[in-house]
Design an enzyme around this catalytic site. Structure first.
Site, mmCIF file in Angstrom:
data_model
loop_
_atom_site.group_PDB
_atom_site.id
_atom_site.type_symbol
_atom_site.label_atom_id
_atom_site.label_comp_id
_atom_site.label_asym_id
_atom_site.label_seq_id
_atom_site.Cartn_x
_atom_site.Cartn_y
_atom_site.Cartn_z
ATOM 1 N N GLU A 190 -0.541 -8.561 5.139
ATOM 2 C CA GLU A 190 -0.302 -8.662 6.588
ATOM 3 C C GLU A 190 -1.605 -8.667 7.393
ATOM 4 O OE1 GLU A 190 -0.175 -6.001 4.910
ATOM 5 O OE2 GLU A 190 -0.634 -4.217 6.087
ATOM 6 N N CYS A 241 0.828 -1.205 0.000
ATOM 7 C CA CYS A 241 0.000 0.000 0.000
ATOM 8 C C CYS A 241 0.865 1.258 0.000
ATOM 9 C CB CYS A 241 -0.972 -0.042 1.179
ATOM 10 S SG CYS A 241 -2.336 1.120 1.030
ATOM 11 N N HIS A 298 -3.313 -5.732 1.234
ATOM 12 C CA HIS A 298 -2.560 -5.919 2.481
ATOM 13 C C HIS A 298 -2.438 -7.379 2.909
ATOM 14 C CE1 HIS A 298 -2.340 -1.659 3.918
ATOM 15 N NE2 HIS A 298 -3.267 -1.553 2.983
#
Lengths: 97, 233
Positions: free
Chosen positions: B197, B86, B195
């Site tokens: 994560e 991002c 994302h």
């Protein structure tokens, strides 16, 4: 003072400009056919704006102030206070890329 | 155990999540500071999501000028594994580690959704545990995620297989060719807008047909990197 003006590339969609145009049209200002939003940087320097400072500003404009993948540097020029503009403004690089 | 650094810039949001993902994947997370020149001997680096420097100037542009980025650009040239997520992707583009630019979403709004992606390149350091054509779902949340570049670069990226992730079903931001993520020529640097994560731990990921919030498709980016590092030794 050195002024650097940056605009989004004409061929790219400018969503902020488009949203602003929508508001204008809803407000009855149909005469305005498009809005594009750019940036103006005012770089203040101590002392006179030398050729050297202008050259540095031009380099900075292309390398850092604008991302030339998505934006064009449309002007780099010596500017001053509003009332001095006519006398001292010298358009140095006014070409559109 | 490999050490994976996570850089914190002023305005980073997902640095702690990235550290957690690194730990869950089986590596040791190391907090790196934007103002330092010290990479602390890490084997890989994650540039996390967020709004570094308030997105002033352009997203990622000011972060790209910070001392730690000078070190990361040099080390990436020597093969350091780098993942930009991002805002981290935006920093990679502004650092010229990846080509092109990211502009405001074409729909003009911030978009937050669980996003389906197709793996297009399973040979990078960060995607070698996937299969080409495999589809994954991970969260996406951005306001300026529209990928653009010039026609020549786009042709080069497609021709050289440097598109790593492509949006499926919905192109959430107007990205050219539905591009969600890219790699460099060597395959050690990868950047993407969604994302990974945020999809590493059951209970906190996207919904799957099996169970709510059980999606952990993002974990394999981190385990891929760890596998690449262990294979080097």
């Amino acid at each position: 003072m050195i002024v650097v003006e940056v605009m989004p590339k004409p061929e790219l969609l400018d969503p902020a400009g488009k949203a602003t145009l929508g508001a204008l049209q809803r407000g009855g200002h149909e005469k305005f056919a498009s809005v594009r939003i750019g940036k103006r940087f005012e770089l203040t320097i101590d002392g006179p704006a030398t050729e050297q400072a202008l050259a540095e500003a031009r380099t900075l404009a292309e390398d850092f102030l604008a991302n030339t993948v998505i934006e064009d540097v449309v002007a780099v020029y010596v500017g001053g206070a509003e009332d001095e503009m006519d006398e001292f403004t010298e358009v140095i690089a006014g070409e559109t890329h | 155990m490999p050490k994976i650094g996570v850089v914190t810039f002023p305005g980073s949001l997902d640095d702690r999540d990235a550290q957690r993902a690194v730990r869950i994947a089986g590596a040791e997370p190391v907090a790196l500071w934007h103002g330092d020149h010290d990479l602390q001997d890490v084997d890989a680096v994650v540039l996390p999501g967020g709004f570094s420097y308030g997105d002033y100037l352009r997203c990622g542009a000011i972060a790209a000028q910070q001392p730690i980025m000078r070190e990361i650009v040099d080390a990436a040239g020597r093969g350091l594994l780098v993942l930009g997520v991002c805002n981290g992707f935006q920093v990679l583009v502004e650092s010229h580690l990846l080509p092109g630019g990211l502009v405001r979403n074409d729909r003009g709004t911030f978009v937050c959704r669980d996003q389906r992606l197709r793996i297009e390149n399973a040979e990078t350091a960060w995607t070698n545990e996937f299969e080409v054509g495999e589809e994954i779902v991970i969260p996406l949340k951005n306001g300026e995620g529209g990928y653009i570049t010039d026609d020549e670069t786009l042709k080069m990226l497609e021709g050289e297989g440097r598109v790593v992730f492509r949006y499926v079903d919905v192109n959430p931001n107007g990205s050219m060719n539905d591009i969600a993520g890219l790699t460099n020529e060597r395959g050690n640097v990868v950047g993407l807008m969604p994302h990974p994560e945020h999809a590493v731990e059951p209970g906190f990921g996207p919904d799957t047909p099996a169970a709510m919030r059980s999606g952990i498709d993002g974990l394999r980016l981190f385990t891929s990197a760890i596998g690449s590092l262990l294979a080097r030794v």
